[in-house]
Design an enzyme around this catalytic site. Structure first.
Site, PDB file in Angstrom:
ATOM      1  N   ARG A  39      -0.050   4.495  -2.147  1.00 43.38           N
ATOM      2  CA  ARG A  39      -0.698   4.243  -0.860  1.00 43.38           C
ATOM      3  C   ARG A  39       0.179   4.662   0.318  1.00 43.38           C
ATOM      4  NH1 ARG A  39      -4.289  -1.255  -2.019  1.00 43.38           N
ATOM      5  NH2 ARG A  39      -5.205  -0.448  -3.950  1.00 43.38           N
ATOM      6  N   ASP A 143     -10.732 -10.287  10.685  1.00 40.13           N
ATOM      7  CA  ASP A 143      -9.954  -9.603   9.655  1.00 40.13           C
ATOM      8  C   ASP A 143      -8.714  -9.024  10.309  1.00 40.13           C
ATOM      9  OD1 ASP A 143     -10.760  -8.718   6.620  1.00 40.13           O
ATOM     10  OD2 ASP A 143      -9.344  -7.302   7.503  1.00 40.13           O
TER      11      ASP A 143
END
Length: 271
Positions: A39, A143
């Protein structure tokens, strides 16, 4: 630009762990080297850098402060779906919404990802409370990921995200539009109007005061250390109305924590 191929060293991995924990409370476990390297390399390529080491130096500099959010996005799993854990929404419909008599209703989706959870809540409210528009009703959806919040704000979903939704729900609460050779579905305004989106790091002071009738914080606490989970649960308690409900993930029971919640059924607790 040529990217230097290299494994993620233990030193680099520990640096990522420290940075991620410092800015978000997320605690990466050992054994995640391959995932972290994969990632990080996506961000290295996106920024056209030559190595992971260059990237890590960048995010620790003043110039790289804005990249920290993208790194958090890259390191977290945002798996969700409409009406995930259907038994939770059934309990909400059959028990909680029949109990709430006040005109003011507040719900919090504390890790809303790309929006499926708060929009599922909003659909449940519209289906269960015919006069919902005459009430003071709001779903706060938060979030830590800006990218996920942007997706939630667009409220547009591919056909695979619609699996499991009945034709009735699809027709009543989604607009079907063309997207090249395949359709795309957008949540209708009557549902989006019940939801307010905001970025929030659960590990820092919260700007809202509540209280909430229901808090959903599902499948996120396993990212945190036990002490941080303890703190979070105590803060949720303070944010709930007396008799309010907390929903957690089925793998996130509170048995390892000291708390004042009353156990209702798996992954459902009441103040």
């Amino acid at each position: 630009m040529s990217i230097t191929p290299a494994e993620l060293s233990d030193k680099q991995f520990k640096k990522v762990v420290r940075i991620l924990y410092r800015i978000s409370g997320i605690n990466l476990q050992e054994g995640k080297h391959a995932m972290v390297r994969s990632r990080l390399m996506k961000r290295v390529r996106a920024l056209q850098m030559d190595s992971i080491d260059t990237y890590l130096k960048y995010i620790e500099s003043d110039a790289g402060a804005s990249e920290l959010g993208s790194m958090i996005d890259a390191m977290t799993i945002n798996k969700t779906s409409f009406f995930r854990e259907a038994d939770h929404f059934q309990f909400l419909r059959e028990h909680i919404l029949t109990e709430i008599q006040d005109s003011r209703m507040r719900f919090w989706s504390a890790a809303c990802s790309s929006g499926e959870e708060p929009y599922s809540l909003a659909i449940t409210l519209r289906e269960s409370i015919p006069d919902v528009d005459s009430r003071d009703c709001l779903i706060l959806a938060t979030d830590i990921s800006n990218r996920m919040l942007e997706n939630a704000d667009r409220a547009m979903y591919r056909p695979e995200a619609m699996r499991g939704l009945s034709p009735y729900i699809l027709q009543k609460y989604f607009n079907k539009m063309k997207n090249g050779d395949s359709p795309i579905f957008q949540v209708k305004k009557c549902i989006r109007a019940l939801v307010r989106l905001a970025r929030l790091n659960l590990m820092v002071p919260w700007p809202m005061k509540g209280p909430f009738n229901v808090i959903y914080c599902r499948n996120v606490m396993f990212y945190f250390e036990l002490s941080d989970r303890q703190t979070l649960i105590n803060r949720f308690w303070d944010m709930l109305t007396p008799g309010g409900y907390l929903f957690v993930g089925h793998s996130e029971g509170l048995s390892a924590l000291s708390h004042k919640f009353h156990y209702v059924r798996p992954a459902i607790y009441r103040k």
